[in-house]
Design an enzyme around this catalytic site. Structure first.
Site, mmCIF file in Angstrom:
data_model
loop_
_atom_site.group_PDB
_atom_site.id
_atom_site.type_symbol
_atom_site.label_atom_id
_atom_site.label_comp_id
_atom_site.label_asym_id
_atom_site.label_seq_id
_atom_site.Cartn_x
_atom_site.Cartn_y
_atom_site.Cartn_z
ATOM 1 N N LYS A 112 -0.333 3.020 7.190
ATOM 2 C CA LYS A 112 -1.182 1.820 7.215
ATOM 3 C C LYS A 112 -0.306 0.561 7.262
ATOM 4 C CE LYS A 112 -5.046 1.332 4.479
ATOM 5 N NZ LYS A 112 -5.674 1.105 3.160
ATOM 6 N N CYS B 225 -20.514 -0.243 -1.884
ATOM 7 C CA CYS B 225 -20.564 -0.940 -3.184
ATOM 8 C C CYS B 225 -21.817 -0.636 -3.992
ATOM 9 C CB CYS B 225 -20.442 -2.438 -2.962
ATOM 10 S SG CYS B 225 -18.956 -2.867 -2.054
ATOM 11 N N ASP C 132 0.870 -1.180 0.000
ATOM 12 C CA ASP C 132 0.000 0.000 0.000
ATOM 13 C C ASP C 132 0.904 1.226 0.000
ATOM 14 O OD1 ASP C 132 -3.213 0.262 0.812
ATOM 15 O OD2 ASP C 132 -2.029 2.088 1.044
ATOM 16 N N PHE D 111 -32.071 -11.541 -0.231
ATOM 17 C CA PHE D 111 -32.159 -10.151 -0.711
ATOM 18 C C PHE D 111 -33.597 -9.722 -0.993
ATOM 19 C CE2 PHE D 111 -27.961 -8.167 -1.086
ATOM 20 C CZ PHE D 111 -27.229 -9.197 -0.523
ATOM 21 N N LEU D 112 -34.499 -10.248 -0.183
ATOM 22 C CA LEU D 112 -35.900 -9.823 -0.288
ATOM 23 C C LEU D 112 -36.374 -9.235 1.042
ATOM 24 C CD1 LEU D 112 -37.714 -12.576 -2.425
ATOM 25 C CD2 LEU D 112 -37.134 -10.244 -3.097
ATOM 26 N N LYS E 210 -19.574 -8.616 -12.671
ATOM 27 C CA LYS E 210 -19.579 -7.912 -11.377
ATOM 28 C C LYS E 210 -20.650 -6.815 -11.353
ATOM 29 C CE LYS E 210 -18.276 -6.176 -7.499
ATOM 30 N NZ LYS E 210 -18.073 -6.770 -6.229
ATOM 31 N N GLY F 184 -36.944 -2.662 3.706
ATOM 32 C CA GLY F 184 -36.422 -1.829 4.783
ATOM 33 C C GLY F 184 -36.104 -0.429 4.318
ATOM 34 N N GLU G 268 -14.529 -9.548 -7.534
ATOM 35 C CA GLU G 268 -14.677 -9.962 -6.149
ATOM 36 C C GLU G 268 -16.147 -9.891 -5.743
ATOM 37 O OE1 GLU G 268 -12.182 -11.199 -4.062
ATOM 38 O OE2 GLU G 268 -14.226 -11.706 -3.530
ATOM 39 N N PHE G 269 -16.629 -10.923 -5.040
ATOM 40 C CA PHE G 269 -18.041 -10.918 -4.628
ATOM 41 C C PHE G 269 -18.197 -10.959 -3.112
ATOM 42 C CE2 PHE G 269 -17.781 -13.032 -8.830
ATOM 43 C CZ PHE G 269 -18.513 -12.107 -9.573
HETATM 44 C C1 UGA Z 1 -22.197 -6.297 -1.842
HETATM 45 C C2 UGA Z 1 -22.446 -7.643 -2.534
HETATM 46 O O1 UGA Z 1 -23.409 -8.406 -1.804
HETATM 47 C C3 UGA Z 1 -21.145 -8.440 -2.659
HETATM 48 O O2 UGA Z 1 -21.368 -9.650 -3.373
HETATM 49 C C4 UGA Z 1 -20.111 -7.583 -3.403
HETATM 50 O O3 UGA Z 1 -18.854 -8.239 -3.483
HETATM 51 C C5 UGA Z 1 -19.921 -6.280 -2.657
HETATM 52 O O4 UGA Z 1 -21.188 -5.585 -2.564
HETATM 53 C C6 UGA Z 1 -18.920 -5.448 -3.421
HETATM 54 O O5 UGA Z 1 -19.222 -5.029 -4.550
HETATM 55 O O6 UGA Z 1 -17.774 -5.290 -2.965
HETATM 56 P P1 UGA Z 1 -21.894 -5.520 0.702
HETATM 57 O O7 UGA Z 1 -21.940 -4.118 0.173
HETATM 58 O O8 UGA Z 1 -20.843 -5.891 1.686
HETATM 59 O O9 UGA Z 1 -21.780 -6.576 -0.517
HETATM 60 O O10 UGA Z 1 -23.277 -5.760 1.444
HETATM 61 P P2 UGA Z 1 -24.610 -6.617 1.215
HETATM 62 O O11 UGA Z 1 -24.665 -7.673 2.236
HETATM 63 O O12 UGA Z 1 -24.793 -7.010 -0.173
HETATM 64 O O13 UGA Z 1 -25.702 -5.497 1.600
HETATM 65 C C7 UGA Z 1 -25.810 -4.301 0.846
HETATM 66 C C8 UGA Z 1 -26.936 -3.439 1.362
HETATM 67 O O14 UGA Z 1 -28.197 -4.001 1.013
HETATM 68 C C9 UGA Z 1 -26.973 -3.248 2.877
HETATM 69 O O15 UGA Z 1 -27.241 -1.888 3.172
HETATM 70 C C10 UGA Z 1 -28.137 -4.117 3.323
HETATM 71 O O16 UGA Z 1 -28.750 -3.647 4.495
HETATM 72 C C11 UGA Z 1 -29.061 -3.994 2.122
HETATM 73 N N1 UGA Z 1 -30.008 -5.130 2.005
HETATM 74 C C12 UGA Z 1 -29.550 -6.375 1.750
HETATM 75 C C13 UGA Z 1 -31.375 -4.900 2.107
HETATM 76 O O17 UGA Z 1 -31.827 -3.756 2.335
HETATM 77 N N2 UGA Z 1 -32.245 -5.962 1.957
HETATM 78 C C14 UGA Z 1 -31.794 -7.211 1.703
HETATM 79 O O18 UGA Z 1 -32.646 -8.122 1.566
HETATM 80 C C15 UGA Z 1 -30.430 -7.432 1.595
#
Ligand code: UGA
Length: 433
Positions: free
Chosen positions: A35, A260, A30, A249-250, A204, A253, A151-152
């Site tokens: 860091k 991301c 980095d 993801f359903l 992605k 809220g 990356e996921f």
């Molecule tokens: C997301 C993707 O899920 C990852 O696969 C991806 O690698 C990552 O972005 C990235 O691009 O680096 P992340 O941002 O860590 O991951 O968080 P998630 O768990 O996906 O949640 C994202 C947002 O959606 C949160 O604010 C969560 O509260 C919201 N969410 C999620 C909902 O409002 N409802 C749901 O049913 C699920």
């Protein structure tokens, strides 16, 4: 394998540490020398369950190193992952300055064949640009390949996601690159999809956008549910039992946040526009997400009448549970808006308060949820931490000035709340008074 990871942020640290755990020798680089100094002394700059222990273990086993000297790190590695940040520029585009700099520096430091893998989330065709940049600066004409390996990982469960991925996507242009990357990932025993570089880059964008669309879809359905007195959690359950839809993801809220989804959706809309396609569907996904925060605030207004001088207890600051990340967190916007209307805010979050202190001034940070609720006119829930699901709601009721909970994440059972004597308002579910 000898691996160098350039960019020791979220993705870089998790990826580097997990590759080391799989038995590779990894250098995380980095340009932020402080860091690197912290990492060398075992201080991890991000909160991710399990990461600190895994870093310490692999440093001890001499498989994981930290360095700010890119030249020596490039020299030692055959595979170089680029995991630098690609922040939003304000016009929706991603700022790729960091990627270009790294590509140029790698070219200057190459001493033999290198496989350069982009892992940062980048617009389609970045691989092409990385290749051209290296070609221009690769004066000694060393052989190299460029690949895309999106990356996921999800924050809060990143190590598990790395070790047990649904799929690994490899965008490659040569058999050599394909063989190196498939053998690197073989120990994970996960399905590997080999594509061209541009398709990998698009996988992605398309995946994150699809997930965001799923969230906005259920949020739109929740609006209809509220209007007819149906329960969105039951509707989601019924939809999710169809394997083609599935239940993930359903959750309706206050909408999605984080570093991301908001940024990636903006970027995908902009990329599509540049390519001559108006991705109206995604624009609507974004609008619905924004509207959810307004809808939530409207519920608070509807129940408190005048916001000015009311004390509102906020549970949750992080954009989701198990992280201290407050980037584009719905809670931050909601608090700022309530403050602007003259509310007094008391907050509690199990992890995100130190980061929130930097951006939220003049609000009260509390030692626990009950402390936040004490003498408050209502309690609002913005992040669904497990700790909040397990609150002593009898005790909580005694702390509040009146028993009013407005829940932006649907964490309690409405009938149960009614029995406890609460006025309980949630998202897309019948009101319980
Ligand atoms: C997301 C993707 O899920 C990852 O696969 C991806 O690698 C990552 O972005 C990235 O691009 O680096 P992340 O941002 O860590 O991951 O968080 P998630 O768990 O996906 O949640 C994202 C947002 O959606 C949160 O604010 C969560 O509260 C919201 N969410 C999620 C909902 O409002 N409802 C749901 O049913 C699920």
């Amino acid at each position: 394998m000898n691996i160098t990871i350039i960019g020791s942020g979220y993705v870089g640290l998790v990826t580097g540490t997990c590759f080391a755990e799989l038995g590779n020798k990894v250098i995380c680089v980095d340009n932020d020398a402080q860091k690197i100094r912290h990492l060398k002394t075992g201080h991890v700059p991000i909160y991710e369950p399990g990461l600190e222990d895994l870093i310490k273990k692999n440093v001890r086993k001499k498989r994981l190193f930290f360095n700010s000297d890119l030249k020596s790190a490039v020299k030692k590695a055959e595979v170089i992952f680029i995991t630098v940040g690609t922040p939003a520029k304000g016009n929706g585009e991603a700022d790729l300055t960091g990627i270009e700099n790294v590509a140029r520096n790698i070219a200057h430091c190459m001493t033999g064949y290198k496989l350069i893998v982009e892992k940062s989330t980048v617009p389609v065709e970045t691989g092409e640009w990385v290749k051209r940049t290296i070609e221009i600066h690769n004066h000694k004409k060393h052989k190299f390949d460029v690949a895309s390996n999106p990356e996921f990982l999800r924050e809060g469960q990143a190590i598990n996601d790395f070790m047990h991925p649904d799929r690994i996507v490899l965008g490659v242009e040569s058999n050599k690159a394909k063989n190196i990357l498939t053998s690197l990932y073989r120990p994970l025993k996960a399905p590997i999809l080999i594509t061209d570089i541009k398709s990998a880059e698009l996988i992605k964008h398309a995946s994150n956008s699809f997930l965001a669309a799923k969230i906005s879809f259920i949020n739109a359905v929740s609006e209809v549910c509220e209007r007819v007195g149906a329960d969105v959690t039951r509707v989601a359950q019924g939809m999710g039992m169809d394997k083609r839809i599935n239940e993930l993801f359903l959750d309706a809220g206050v909408g999605y946040g984080g570093s991301c989804f908001p940024k990636d959706i903006d970027a995908f809309v902009t990329i599509s526009e540049k390519l001559g396609y108006d991705f109206g569907l995604l624009k609507e996904v974004r609008e619905i997400n924004l509207a959810q925060k307004h809808n939530f605030i409207k519920k608070i207004e509807d129940n408190l009448w005048i916001i000015k001088n009311k004390t509102i207890a906020v549970l949750g600051l992080a954009f989701k549970p198990n992280t201290d990340d407050i980037r584009s967190a719905p809670a931050i916007d909601i608090i700022k808006r309530l403050e602007a209307e003259g509310a007094k805010i008391k907050v509690y979050d199990p992890c995100a308060m130190p980061k929130a202190r930097e951006v939220l001034k003049g609000i009260k940070f509390c030692k626990d949820p009950y402390d936040a609720a004490r003498e408050s006119d209502c309690l609002i829930i913005v992040t669904e931490w497990n700790e909040f699901k397990e609150l002593d709601l009898v005790r909580m009721k005694k702390c509040l000035k009146r028993p009013l909970i407005i829940d932006g994440r649907n964490i309690y059972e409405p009938q149960q709340m009614k029995k406890l004597g609460y006025k309980y308002i949630s998202m897309g579910r019948p009101k319980v008074l």
